[in-house]
Design an enzyme around this catalytic site. Structure first.
Site, short mmCIF file in Angstrom:
data_model
loop_
_atom_site.label_atom_id
_atom_site.label_comp_id
_atom_site.label_asym_id
_atom_site.label_seq_id
_atom_site.Cartn_x
_atom_site.Cartn_y
_atom_site.Cartn_z
N SER A 100 0.80 -1.23 0.00
CA SER A 100 0.00 0.00 0.00
C SER A 100 0.83 1.28 0.00
O SER A 100 0.25 2.37 -0.09
CB SER A 100 -0.95 0.01 1.20
OG SER A 100 -2.03 -0.87 0.99
N LYS A 103 0.09 3.62 -2.75
CA LYS A 103 -0.98 4.61 -2.66
C LYS A 103 -0.44 6.04 -2.61
O LYS A 103 -1.18 7.00 -2.86
CB LYS A 103 -1.86 4.34 -1.44
CG LYS A 103 -2.74 3.08 -1.56
CD LYS A 103 -3.61 2.91 -0.33
CE LYS A 103 -4.63 1.80 -0.49
NZ LYS A 103 -4.05 0.45 -0.33
N SER A 158 -6.06 2.79 4.75
CA SER A 158 -5.50 2.13 3.57
C SER A 158 -6.60 1.38 2.81
O SER A 158 -6.38 0.28 2.29
CB SER A 158 -4.38 1.18 3.96
OG SER A 158 -3.50 0.95 2.89
#
Length: 406
Positions: A100, A103, A158
């Site tokens: 993640s 991101k 997340s």
């Protein structure tokens, strides 16, 4: 035979020699300056070459620099956010699954095009394709959300469900992946390949400690990005108009789960997947200096080792600042500007026409010739005063007769 070799010829010869010396002198000076960068007028010393593409751990310590901590991560990097200088790194360009932390690139790409005040009702198709085991913030179909709520879901929880909806608003999943890829290239992040914009494990999806640090540094320059990644707690819309609390999963920021909060931390993003292991991009500010650290997949310790290794690297970085020479730069691989027509040579205001750079060489030659002619005239006047000038009692030099009779 007899050759007339007057004082006029001697002086003329000397004059031409002087012209030659004066003409060659600038070239000699330029050659010396090129050979010796430290010479007056020479170019500045070139920076030391980057070590970031070499495998292993790299640091250039000066006297008094602290020793690097023992870090088990497969790849890591410590950089100064303001200058982009990399203070130390280990396998900085090693391509690994990012989880993640990708991101950060998603936010850099999509944030500018979606104002936070927009309200959007989520359709069922927007939540299709979420990977099994994904982290979720609780986005529900048929419910209306502000874009700013969705961004909190991305940064704090997340939430891959929030990423799906934002990507749909940005033109779709594949379009967002392509735009993320283009954004990475423009930032000089050439190790990154985007397949799934939420960072979920996908075949071929990779990034590197170098690239993720580039994304984290760039994100801190965005007021929205910086605000979201520093948020510890927020409310998220739930059923029946209720709002439930969500908390940032970055333990260095919150101090949760027994991980001590890092003083001065200002974000950025953590991640985990089964293939990537634990990953973290962390930024902290102390004493007017901001450092960005990326840690990818520690090989020792438990699931919180990524935070402790990032902590040790931040501590080292603040202690080493000013005591190490950079091993590379986060700006080194930025996409260069597109080539265009060469600009016209600049001529200083008030300069005469033809005084630009293209006239430098002819002007030097003419100037040298003028100096040589002036020197000849002075010597001739001196000889006239002594009565030694050729044609006025100048002497002839007689050479022995050539035996061949010529």
């Amino acid at each position: 035979m007899t050759i007339g070799f007057s004082s006029r010829m001697s002086v003329a010869t000397c004059g031409f020699c002087l012209v030659g010396v004066l003409g060659l002198a600038p070239a000699a000076v330029a050659a010396r300056a090129a050979a010796d960068p430290g010479a007056p007028g020479g170019p500045a010393a070139a920076p030391r070459p980057s070590l970031l593409y070499r495998p292993g751990t790299h640091v250039r310590p000066r006297v008094g620099a602290p020793r690097l901590p023992d870090v088990s991560a497969r790849s890591w990097l410590v950089a100064d956010a303001r200058t982009g200088e990399v203070l130390a790194a280990h396998d900085a360009h090693r391509k690994l699954p990012p989880a993640s932390t990708l991101k950060t690139l998603f936010a850099l790409t999509v944030l500018p095009s979606l104002p936070g005040g927009i309200r959007h009702r989520v359709g069922p198709e927007e939540l299709e394709g979420i990977g099994a085991g994904s982290s979720l913030v609780g986005v529900a179909e048929g419910r209306a959300y502000r874009v700013t709520d969705l961004w909190r879901g991305v940064f704090l929880s997340s939430g891959n469900d929030a990423v799906r909806v934002l990507a749909a608003l940005n033109g779709g999943w594949r379009t967002t992946a392509r735009r993320m890829q283009a954004k990475a290239r423009s930032l000089g992040a050439l190790d990154t390949r985007v397949v799934s914009p939420d960072g979920y494990d996908a075949p071929g999806q990779v990034s590197s400690a170098y690239d993720l640090t580039v994304f984290g540094r760039a994100g801190l320059r965005s007021a929205d990005f910086a605000r979201y990644c520093a948020t510890v707690e927020a409310g998220f819309p739930g059923r029946g108009g209720r709002v439930y609390p969500i908390r940032n999963t970055n333990r260095l920021l919150t101090g949760a789960d027994g991980v001590e909060r890092y003083r001065g931390l200002i974000g950025v993003k953590n991640g985990y997947t089964s293939r990537a292991g634990h990953t973290l991009v962390a930024a902290a500010r102390k004493g007017g200096r901001t450092l960005v650290v990326t840690v990818m997949n520690p090989r020792e310790g438990d699931g919180f080792a990524v935070y402790e290794e990032a902590r040790s690297l931040l501590d080292w970085g603040f202690g080493a600042a000013g005591r190490v020479d950079p091993v590379g730069s986060l700006d080194a691989l930025r996409t260069p500007p597109r080539p265009g027509p060469d600009p016209a040579p600049a001529v200083p205001a008030g300069a005469a026409p033809g005084s630009g750079p293209g006239w430098a060489r002819p002007a030097a030659v003419v100037g040298a010739a003028g100096l040589g002619a002036g020197a000849v005239a002075l010597v001739l006047r001196f000889l006239d005063a002594l009565g030694l000038r050729g044609g006025r009692g100048g002497r002839a030099v007689r050479t022995p007769t050539d035996p061949s009779g010529s």
